[in-house]
Design an enzyme around this catalytic site. Structure first.
Site, PDB file in Angstrom:
ATOM      1  N   HIS A 132       0.848  -1.189   0.000  1.00  0.00           N
ATOM      2  CA  HIS A 132       0.000   0.000   0.000  1.00  0.00           C
ATOM      3  C   HIS A 132       0.880   1.235   0.000  1.00  0.00           C
ATOM      4  CE1 HIS A 132      -3.165   2.841   1.054  1.00  0.00           C
ATOM      5  NE2 HIS A 132      -3.991   1.924   0.604  1.00  0.00           N
ATOM      6  N   ASP A 134      -7.968  -5.323  -0.072  1.00  0.00           N
ATOM      7  CA  ASP A 134      -8.408  -6.259  -1.110  1.00  0.00           C
ATOM      8  C   ASP A 134      -7.979  -7.700  -0.849  1.00  0.00           C
ATOM      9  OD1 ASP A 134      -9.712  -4.387  -2.824  1.00  0.00           O
ATOM     10  OD2 ASP A 134      -7.760  -3.653  -3.477  1.00  0.00           O
TER      11      ASP A 134
HETATM   12  C1  SDX Z   1      -6.228  -0.172  -3.092  1.00  0.00           C
HETATM   13  O1  SDX Z   1      -4.272   4.287  -2.252  1.00  0.00           O
HETATM   14  C2  SDX Z   1      -5.294   3.771  -1.666  1.00  0.00           C
HETATM   15  O2  SDX Z   1      -5.737   4.249  -0.640  1.00  0.00           O
HETATM   16  C3  SDX Z   1      -5.914   2.557  -2.362  1.00  0.00           C
HETATM   17  C4  SDX Z   1      -6.960   1.753  -1.569  1.00  0.00           C
HETATM   18  C5  SDX Z   1      -8.245   2.541  -1.362  1.00  0.00           C
HETATM   19  O3  SDX Z   1      -8.982   2.208  -0.427  1.00  0.00           O
HETATM   20  O4  SDX Z   1      -8.562   3.394  -2.181  1.00  0.00           O
HETATM   21  O5  SDX Z   1      -6.443   1.362  -0.314  1.00  0.00           O
HETATM   22  C6  SDX Z   1      -7.366   0.481  -2.367  1.00  0.00           C
HETATM   23  O6  SDX Z   1      -5.988   0.194  -4.222  1.00  0.00           O
HETATM   24  C7  SDX Z   1      -5.409  -1.204  -2.390  1.00  0.00           C
HETATM   25  C8  SDX Z   1      -4.195  -1.691  -3.213  1.00  0.00           C
HETATM   26  C9  SDX Z   1      -4.637  -2.829  -4.145  1.00  0.00           C
HETATM   27  N1  SDX Z   1      -3.539  -3.273  -5.029  1.00  0.00           N
HETATM   28  C10 SDX Z   1      -2.885  -4.440  -4.882  1.00  0.00           C
HETATM   29  O7  SDX Z   1      -3.118  -5.186  -3.928  1.00  0.00           O
HETATM   30  C11 SDX Z   1      -1.931  -4.772  -5.983  1.00  0.00           C
HETATM   31  C12 SDX Z   1      -0.617  -5.274  -5.421  1.00  0.00           C
HETATM   32  N2  SDX Z   1       0.080  -4.181  -4.761  1.00  0.00           N
HETATM   33  C13 SDX Z   1       0.863  -3.295  -5.513  1.00  0.00           C
HETATM   34  O8  SDX Z   1       0.914  -3.286  -6.881  1.00  0.00           O
HETATM   35  C14 SDX Z   1       1.427  -2.080  -4.811  1.00  0.00           C
HETATM   36  O9  SDX Z   1       1.854  -2.476  -3.563  1.00  0.00           O
HETATM   37  C15 SDX Z   1       0.538  -0.846  -4.718  1.00  0.00           C
HETATM   38  C16 SDX Z   1       0.003  -0.426  -6.091  1.00  0.00           C
HETATM   39  C17 SDX Z   1      -0.662  -1.122  -3.797  1.00  0.00           C
HETATM   40  C18 SDX Z   1       1.355   0.320  -4.115  1.00  0.00           C
HETATM   41  O10 SDX Z   1       2.317   0.709  -5.033  1.00  0.00           O
HETATM   42  P1  SDX Z   1       3.546   1.712  -4.711  1.00  0.00           P
HETATM   43  O11 SDX Z   1       3.264   2.508  -3.512  1.00  0.00           O
HETATM   44  O12 SDX Z   1       3.846   2.431  -5.985  1.00  0.00           O
HETATM   45  O13 SDX Z   1       4.736   0.751  -4.366  1.00  0.00           O
HETATM   46  P2  SDX Z   1       5.702   0.073  -5.383  1.00  0.00           P
HETATM   47  O14 SDX Z   1       4.913  -0.591  -6.462  1.00  0.00           O
HETATM   48  O15 SDX Z   1       6.709   1.088  -5.854  1.00  0.00           O
HETATM   49  O16 SDX Z   1       6.400  -1.034  -4.525  1.00  0.00           O
HETATM   50  C19 SDX Z   1       7.557  -0.811  -3.727  1.00  0.00           C
HETATM   51  C20 SDX Z   1       8.371  -2.072  -3.742  1.00  0.00           C
HETATM   52  C21 SDX Z   1       8.799  -2.490  -5.167  1.00  0.00           C
HETATM   53  O17 SDX Z   1       9.971  -3.244  -5.021  1.00  0.00           O
HETATM   54  P3  SDX Z   1      11.392  -2.529  -5.348  1.00  0.00           P
HETATM   55  O18 SDX Z   1      11.332  -2.036  -6.768  1.00  0.00           O
HETATM   56  O19 SDX Z   1      11.579  -1.451  -4.334  1.00  0.00           O
HETATM   57  O20 SDX Z   1      12.423  -3.656  -5.200  1.00  0.00           O
HETATM   58  O21 SDX Z   1       7.605  -3.200  -3.245  1.00  0.00           O
HETATM   59  C22 SDX Z   1       7.401  -4.158  -4.294  1.00  0.00           C
HETATM   60  C23 SDX Z   1       7.685  -3.403  -5.612  1.00  0.00           C
HETATM   61  O22 SDX Z   1       8.063  -4.289  -6.635  1.00  0.00           O
HETATM   62  N3  SDX Z   1       5.999  -4.583  -4.222  1.00  0.00           N
HETATM   63  C24 SDX Z   1       5.573  -5.837  -4.360  1.00  0.00           C
HETATM   64  C25 SDX Z   1       4.182  -5.776  -4.175  1.00  0.00           C
HETATM   65  N4  SDX Z   1       3.821  -4.496  -3.927  1.00  0.00           N
HETATM   66  C26 SDX Z   1       4.940  -3.772  -3.978  1.00  0.00           C
HETATM   67  N5  SDX Z   1       6.197  -6.972  -4.610  1.00  0.00           N
HETATM   68  C27 SDX Z   1       5.453  -8.097  -4.684  1.00  0.00           C
HETATM   69  N6  SDX Z   1       4.107  -8.114  -4.512  1.00  0.00           N
HETATM   70  C28 SDX Z   1       3.457  -6.965  -4.255  1.00  0.00           C
HETATM   71  N7  SDX Z   1       2.140  -6.953  -4.077  1.00  0.00           N
END
Ligand code: SDX
Length: 429
Positions: A306, A363
């Protein structure tokens, strides 16, 4: 604590005001930065940018706190109903009994869709995604209520709000019924908001439909948990579209599209698809977690991570408890919940997830409970949208009432410098 920040550029020091929120959050006001210094700030994906002052929702991502207009999410989920929370978000405070009656009555009056709108559903293929259909129908509401589209006219706005909140469950239920080829049921206004939705979603004209109170309560809780989340992707979209003074229906339709993506609300569908593919492929939870960590593999642990919560998402904690409770009461055992629990246990003790502060989000467990309650997977994200609707409305309204200027980020251009046009026969391959 100081209330100004100092920024030195090219040897000149500039003072910038620090704005402090009611919970002590601090932001540097850079509104005059470009005029004073010629510089803008650069923050792709707005990871560190406050886009507004808001008095609707407070989140402390480090402590796992979420409050709507000051009320803790845990108390609202346990003691309130979705309609009451919708009123709280849209009208600034919890309703008195009279206000609540008036609000429920106004919504009851608007639950039906215009007969011509029903024809719109028939135009979509049976396998159309319910998010696409819902967004299209919400957008189409603006063609039916043209006399109430002025965002600056309070009476017109209230009419649009009541229509939108009242009709949204009907729209979602019909988008599902259309996919089945089953007849649409007219709303039964003797029923409450959620019960009416369940009947339109699962009932048929040939049989009486009994609403299971366990299911009704669980849906109420889920909708409350989704009702607002300050400046998330879909809400920011609604605000940005609204900042052009686009009407409420158009702004909300944009929000539905933004929510659909698998990195946002669409993750609830992706989580179930992930769990099902783990089960179908006979993978162990450990094998899947290893894939999610592998940068050369496109798999991600959906429902994890998140932008704001860096410790835990309080909604996930409540949903996990509700899932255990509801599954127990309905006597449903699900292999998917077992896989999810195992995935979470492994991820929460894995260095990759710990170091990146990745925890289960709203989620992660919601799909499991939606599935146990009989909601089809394709409709999961429309359930999120139904919950988020009051939040979108409240945020849109706040922006309009405060007469915020049109949203318009800037950029740093990194393309080619000026060059002269070359006619097509003189261009090199
Ligand atoms: C919602 O913003 C809100 O408030 C949203 C929400 C709402 O109520 O409106 O809470 C609802 O959208 C919840 C999120 C649902 N999405 C997912 O579950 C999809 C999986 N999660 C991600 O794609 C991700 O964590 C996000 C989109 C939720 C957040 O993205 P960020 O803040 O841009 O973080 P990032 O993608 O840059 O990740 C940071 C690091 C990365 O690794 P590095 O490049 O630093 O090595 O963490 C890793 C990412 O690759 N990472 C994951 C991961 N999520 C982040 N690695 C594996 N699995 C994951 N799920």
């Amino acid at each position: 604590m100081t209330d100004t920040a100092k920024l030195e550029i090219d040897g000149k020091v500039h003072e910038l005001k620090i704005i402090t929120g009611s919970e002590g959050e601090r932001g540097i006001d850079i509104a005059s930065l470009r005029a004073d210094t010629g510089c803008i700030t650069l923050d792709p994906a707005y990871k560190n940018t406050g886009s507004c002052l808001s008095n609707i929702t407070f989140i402390d991502g480090e402590k796992g706190i979420l409050r709507y207009r000051g009320y803790p999410i845990e108390q609202l989920a346990e003691q309130s109903s979705f309609l009451e929370v919708a009123y709280l978000l849209i009208h600034d405070d919890l309703p008195t009994r009279d206000q609540y009656e008036e609000w429920s009555e106004a919504l009851r009056y608007h639950t039906m869709l215009h007969e011509d709108l029903r024809a719109l559903f028939a135009a979509f293929p049976k396998n159309a995604h319910p998010m696409a259909v819902s967004a299209a129908v919400v957008s189409a509401l603006s063609t039916f209520y043209t006399e109430d589209l002025d965002p600056t006219d309070e009476r017109q706005v209230m009419n649009s709000i009541e229509r939108l909140v009242a009709k949204f469950p009907t729209i979602i239920a019909y988008s599902h019924k259309h996919s089945l080829g089953q007849p649409f049921l007219y709303p039964d206004n003797r029923l409450g908001y959620v019960a009416n939705f369940l009947r339109m979603m699962f009932g048929t004209p040939c049989e009486e439909f009994h609403v299971d109170p366990v299911v009704e309560r669980a849906i109420n809780v889920l909708l409350i948990l989704h009702a607002d989340h300050e400046q998330n992707c879909s809400t920011s979209t609604v605000r940005l579209v609204g900042s052009s003074r686009a009407n409420l229906f158009a702004s909300t339709a944009a929000g539905i599209h933004a929510l659909w993506g698998p990195r946002h609300g669409g993750a609830n569908q992706s989580v179930i698809e992930m769990l099902e593919s783990i089960a179908d492929e006979g993978l162990s939870a450990r094998q899947f977690v290893d894939r999610a960590k592998d940068k050369n593999d496109t798999s991600r642990l959906m429902g994890f991570g998140h932008r704001v919560y860096r410790n835990f998402d309080p909604r996930a904690t409540i949903i996990k408890k509700a899932a255990d409770d509801v599954l127990g009461k309905l006597g449903v055992t699900t292999k998917l919940l077992e896989i999810a629990v195992e995935l979470a246990e492994i991820a929460l003790s894995d260095e990759y997830f710990i170091s990146r502060k990745l925890y289960p989000n709203v989620d992660f467990y919601s799909g499991i409970i939606f599935k146990a309650l009989g909601i089809p997977v394709a409709s999961f994200t429309t359930m999120f949208a139904m919950g988020r609707l009051p939040g979108w409305i409240a945020q849109w309204r706040e922006l309009v009432i405060e007469d915020q200027a049109i949203g318009r980020p800037r950029q740093i251009y990194v393309g080619p410098s000026m060059r002269d046009f070359v006619s097509i026969d003189q261009r090199k391959a």
